[in-house]
Design an enzyme around this catalytic site. Structure first.
Site, mmCIF file in Angstrom:
data_model
loop_
_atom_site.group_PDB
_atom_site.id
_atom_site.type_symbol
_atom_site.label_atom_id
_atom_site.label_comp_id
_atom_site.label_asym_id
_atom_site.label_seq_id
_atom_site.Cartn_x
_atom_site.Cartn_y
_atom_site.Cartn_z
ATOM 1 N N THR A 1 21.656 -65.945 16.354
ATOM 2 C CA THR A 1 21.434 -65.448 17.716
ATOM 3 C C THR A 1 22.213 -64.153 17.927
ATOM 4 O O THR A 1 21.720 -63.198 18.510
ATOM 5 C CB THR A 1 21.841 -66.505 18.754
ATOM 6 O OG1 THR A 1 21.115 -67.700 18.504
ATOM 7 C CG2 THR A 1 21.546 -66.038 20.160
ATOM 8 N N HIS B 1 19.396 -72.333 26.841
ATOM 9 C CA HIS B 1 19.404 -71.242 25.865
ATOM 10 C C HIS B 1 18.099 -70.495 26.119
ATOM 11 O O HIS B 1 17.122 -70.650 25.391
ATOM 12 C CB HIS B 1 19.461 -71.828 24.446
ATOM 13 C CG HIS B 1 19.688 -70.821 23.363
ATOM 14 N ND1 HIS B 1 19.756 -69.459 23.594
ATOM 15 C CD2 HIS B 1 19.859 -70.976 22.020
ATOM 16 C CE1 HIS B 1 19.953 -68.833 22.445
ATOM 17 N NE2 HIS B 1 20.026 -69.728 21.483
#
Lengths: 432, 333
Positions: B71, B148
C-alpha cells in the site's frame, strides 16, 4: 463556630421520609430541625425554591494521589466534589502504589484533612497491589480508616480469592465493591459488543462478561454471607440477576453512573474517547432496564465513577487513552435532567441514592438531616439551567460526555460539618 | 486527441469531501466519481501519459504507523505519477519510539510543508482523530479493523471492469470478516453501488449483527460459490487474532480455501480477487491464484489508478477551499 440558618427551603430527607418546606438551624456543627421563629444566626441562607438535602455522598471516585498527581490530587478532587454538591466521597485504591496497607489509607485521610474540602473515606484494596492473588491487610486497612474494600477496575477473577475475600470482609461487616467483568471476554476490548462494534471494527466487550461475573459473585455472596456491592452495572440481564438475588435475601447492592443512563454504544461512531468507559456504554434496552432498577430499588446508589486524566492522556488514539470520564461536577444536573425532569424518580428516591443508601453501604453515620446530626448539607437549585463547560471544572480531568450539553439543576451551597465550604452564587443575605 | 490538460482543467468537480476516511461516509455517486477518475488515469497511462503534473509542488506525506509494503509503495508511486513530492514516515527509528505522540508527529510533518497526509494506523478512528486536528486532507490507508477505502475502491473497480455495472451482481467476501478492514470497505462500496454481498467464513470470524449492514451471512463456501459473480478471498489476519478462532490452518483451507475443485462449481466467468498479501495454500491455492479467473494483478495496477484519483480529488478540493491567494511578490535582497 458560626451558626447558620437555612430558611424556607424544600427539605428532602429520605432517611426520615421527610419532604416539606422548612428551615434548618446549624449550631456548633449540628442540625436543629425545629429552629422556631425569630432565631438569631451568624449567617442566613435564603433557600426559597431550593432543595435542602443531606450532604451528598459519592462512593466511587478515583483521586489518583499518590502517584498520578498530574491527573488529580486529593485537594483538586475534593474541591471538585464540593462544587458538585458532595460532602463525602469514597476513593478507590487504584493509586500508585495501590492503597493496600494502613499507612496508605491514613495518608489519604491526612491529605483530605489538609485540603479541608469534603470528607474522604478510603476504600482499601482487597488484594495486595490489586493483583487479585493474595488478600491485602484488610483488618489493618480498616483500622487506618478504610470503610469498604475493592480492587477498583481490576476484577478479582480467581473465584477462590473472591470467596475468601467475601468471607474475610464479611467477618468485619464490610462490603467488597466489585468490578464484575470476566477479563478474558473483554481482553483488548474498547466498546460494547454488537452492531456498532462490528461497524467500527473496535474490539468488543460483550454484555456476557458482566452477567457471567455477576452470577458468580452472587453465588459466592450467598455461600459466604459476605456483603457484595456491584459497581457500575450496565446490562439489563445484570439488573434482573441482582433483583432475583435480593428476593432470595442475598446481601448484594449495586450502583450505576449517570452517564450510563444517557449514552449508548452508537455514540462511539464519532470515535471520541469521551465515550470510552469501562464497563462500556450499551443499548437503549439496557438503559431502560437500569432505570427500572433505579425505580424499584434494585439499584441502590448513583455514583460518578470519577476518572480524571491529564490532557496528554486523553488527546491520543482511542486504544491508547485510558477508560473513563470525570463525573463529580456533572452528576447532580445529569441526574436532575435525566430522572427528575422526566418524572422517572421522585426527589426522595433520587436523594436517597445519593445520601442514606451509600451511607448505609459504607457503614458511616451520615446521609441524614436528623435532629442533632452532623451538619453535612447540600442546597440545590432545581431550576437553574447550565451548559456544561469542562474548562470550568475544578477537577484536573476534563473529559466528559456531557460537555456542551445543557442540563437542568445546579449546586448552590455545600456545608460540611457546619461550615459553609462552597457557594455557587451569592445567596447569602446577612452576616451578623 | 483530447489533451489530458483540457480534461482536468475544466470547472468545479462535484467532489466535496475534504478527507477520505472510509467508504461508509461516501455516497454511491462519490464512489462512482472516484472510480471514473481512476479509469481515466488508467486510460491515460495506457496512452503513454504515465506522468501527470496535477500535484506539482505538493508534498504528500506517507505516514505509516503500521507496517505496510504494497500500500505504501502504491501510494508513493501514485503521488509521483501526479508529480507530487513524497515524504515517507514509519515509526521504526522515529520519535514515536522516543515517546512523541502520534498527533505531535503528524503536526510536525505538516509543519514541514506536507499538505496531504496518507495515514495508516492500527487504531480504528485514528485518521478521523487526526483530520479533526489538522489542516491537511487525510487519506485513510487503513485504520485497524475499521476501513481501508482505497483497497475497497480498487476491488470494486476491478469487479466493475470485469462485470460492468455492479447493480444486481452478487459478490462473496470470504474468510476473516471480523478482523478485516477490507471487508468493511468492500461491503460499503459494493452495497452503495447496488451489488448484493454475501459474507462467508467460520462463525468465529463473522462479527455479530453484520447482517444489519445489508449483507447475507453464510458458513458454507460450497453453497455460495455457484451463486456469485465475484469472489473476494480475504487474507487470514494472523497478526490481529488474539485467540483460537479456528482449529488449524489445514482445517481452514479445507473448509474455506479456494481450490480447483471448488472452482469447478463456480459460474463460467466468475472473477476471483484477493487483496493480498495472499497466503498461498490457505485462502487460495496457487492454481487458482495464477489461473484465468484470477484478477489479482489487475487489482494491483488498479490500486495505483484509484490512489491517484483519491489524491487528485482531495488535492483539488483542498485548493477550492483555500481558493489560493495570488503569488507572493518575492523581493531580491
Amino acid at each position: 463556630m458560626a451558626s447558620i440558618l437555612i430558611n424556607n427551603g424544600r427539605v428532602i430527607d429520605p432517611a426520615n421520609h421527610r419532604d416539606e418546606v422548612a428551615s434548618l438551624l446549624i449550631i456548633e456543627g449540628r442540625i436543629q430541625t425545629n429552629p422556631g421563629n425569630d432565631v438569631h444566626a451568624d449567617l442566613v441562607i435564603d433557600a426559597t425554591d431550593k432543595m435542602i438535602t443531606p450532604g451528598l455522598i459519592d462512593m466511587r471516585v478515583s483521586l489518583r494521589e499518590p502517584g498520578s498527581e498530574e491527573d488529580e490530587t486529593i485537594e483538586s478532587g475534593t474541591a471538585a466534589a464540593l462544587a458538585g454538591g458532595f460532602t463525602t466521597i469514597a476513593c478507590m485504591p487504584d493509586t500508585e502504589p495501590p492503597m493496600d496497607n494502613r499507612a496508605a489509607a491514613e495518608f489519604v485521610i491526612l491529605q483530605a484533612d489538609r485540603a479541608r474540602n469534603c470528607h474522604v473515606i478510603p476504600i482499601g484494596a482487597v488484594t495486595k497491589q490489586c493483583r487479585g492473588e493474595e488478600l491485602a491487610e484488610i483488618g489493618q486497612l480498616l483500622e487506618g480508616g478504610a470503610r469498604a474494600f475493592s480492587d477498583a477496575k481490576q476484577t478479582i477473577a480467581n473465584s477462590e480469592v473472591m470467596r475468601r475475600a467475601l468471607e474475610y470482609t464479611g467477618m468485619m461487616n464490610r462490603p467488597i465493591f466489585h468490578h464484575a467483568q470476566v477479563p478474558e471476554l473483554i481482553a483488548d476490548g474498547l466498546m460494547h459488543e454488537g452492531f456498532y462494534s462490528t461497524l467500527l471494527g473496535l474490539p468488543p466487550m460483550p454484555a456476557a462478561a458482566e452477567t457471567i461475573m455477576i452470577n458468580r459473585d452472587i453465588t459466592l455472596a450467598e455461600i459466604t454471607g459476605g456483603q457484595l456491592h456491584l459497581m457500575g452495572i450496565t446490562t439489563g440481564l445484570g439488573v434482573k440477576q441482582i433483583r432475583k438475588a435480593r428476593e432470595l435475601g442475598i446481601r448484594v447492592t449495586a450502583d450505576v453512573t449517570p452517564h450510563h443512563l444517557y449514552f449508548k454504544d452508537e455514540d462511539l461512531q464519532t470515535f471520541h474517547s469521551k465515550y470510552k468507559v469501562n464497563p462500556p456504554f450499551r443499548t437503549a434496552e439496557d438503559i431502560q432496564a437500569l432505570i427500572e432498577g433505579l425505580q424499584d430499588g434494585t439499584i441502590d446508589v448513583i455514583t460518578s465513577d470519577h476518572q480524571p486524566y491529564a490532557e496528554e492522556k486523553i488527546t491520543c488514539e482511542l486504544d491508547q487513552t485510558p477508560f473513563g470520564v470525570v463525573g463529580l461536577e456533572t452528576l447532580v444536573p445529569a441526574c436532575i435532567t435525566r430522572l427528575i425532569e422526566t418524572n422517572l424518580l421522585s426527589w426522595l428516591d433520587l436523594i436517597a441514592k445519593l445520601t442514606i443508601n451509600p451511607a448505609r453501604i459504607l457503614g458511616i453515620d451520615s446521609g441524614t438531616l436528623s435532629d442533632n446530626a452532623v451538619a453535612d448539607i447540600t442546597i440545590l437549585d432545581p431550576s437553574r439551567t447550565q451548559t456544561i463547560d469542562p474548562e470550568n471544572f475544578l477537577s484536573k480531568g476534563r473529559r466528559t460526555p456531557f460537555a456542551n450539553m445543557e442540563l437542568k439543576g445546579g449546586v448552590e451551597h455545600v456545608i460540611v460539618g457546619g461550615e459553609l465550604r462552597y457557594s455557587a452564587a451569592s445567596l447569602v443575605t446577612g452576616m451578623n | 486527441m483530447v489533451s489530458f490538460r483540457d480534461y482536468f482543467q475544466e470547472g468545479p468537480i462535484p467532489w466535496t469531501q475534504s478527507n477520505l476516511l472510509g467508504l461508509q461516509y461516501l455516497s454511491g455517486e462519490e464512489i462512482t466519481l472516484i472510480l471514473d477518475q481512476a479509469a481515466e488515469f488508467k486510460r491515460l497511462a495506457a496512452e503513454g501519459h504515465s506522468k501527470l503534473g496535477l500535484l506539482k509542488g505538493t508534498v504528500v506525506g506517507n505516514l505509516f504507523f503500521e507496517p505496510s509494503t504494497r500500500t505504501r509503495t502504491s501510494f508513493g508511486l501514485a503521488a509521483k505519477r501526479l508529480s507530487a513530492d513524497t515524504v515517507d514516515f514509519s515509526p521504526s527509528g522515529s520519535s514515536l519510539s522516543k515517546g512523541e505522540s502520534f498527533l505531535d508527529t503528524a503536526r510536525n510533518i505538516e509543519a514541514m510543508g506536507v499538505s496531504l497526509m496518507v495515514v495508516r494506523h492500527k487504531t480504528p478512528g485514528a485518521q478521523l482523530f487526526l483530520s479533526q486536528r489538522m489542516n491537511s486532507p487525510v487519506l485513510n490507508a487503513g485504520d485497524g479493523t475499521h476501513e481501508h477505502p482505497t483497497q475497497g475502491l480498487l476491488d470494486v473497480m476491478t469487479m466493475r471492469e470485469r462485470c460492468g455495472d455492479l447493480t444486481g451482481k452478487t459478490v462473496a467476501l470470504v474468510g476473516d470478516i471480523r478482523h478485516s478492514r477490507v471487508a468493511r470497505s468492500n461491503i460499503w462500496g459494493l452495497t452503495k453501488l447496488g451489488a448484493k454481498v454475501i459474507v462467508c467464513g467460520p462463525a468465529t470470524l463473522i462479527p455479530p449483527q453484520i447482517e444489519k449492514l445489508g449483507v447475507e451471512v453464510s458458513h458454507s463456501l460450497d453453497d455460495v460459490i455457484p451463486r456469485v459473480d465475484c469472489i473476494n478471498l480475504l487474507r487470514i489476519q494472523f497478526e490481529r487474532q488474539r485467540g483460537a478462532f479456528f482449529p488449524s490452518i489445514q482445517e481452514y483451507a479445507h473448509l474455506f480455501g479456494m481450490n480447483a475443485t471448488r472452482l469447478k462449481r463456480a459460474r463460467e466467468n466468475v472473477v476471483i480477487l484477493a487483496p493480498g498479501p495472499i497466503n498461498r495454500g490457505v485462502e487460495i491455492t496457487p492454481h487458482v491464484a495464477d489461473g484465468k479467473h484470477s484478477v489479482i494483478l489487475d487489482q494491483v495496477s488498479n490500486g495505483l489508478a484509484v490512489r491517484m484519483a483519491a489524491l487528485y480529488l482531495l488535492h483539488r478540493r483542498q485548493q477550492e477551499l483555500l481558493s489560493f491567494p495570488p503569488e507572493p511578490q518575492v523581493s531580491l535582497i
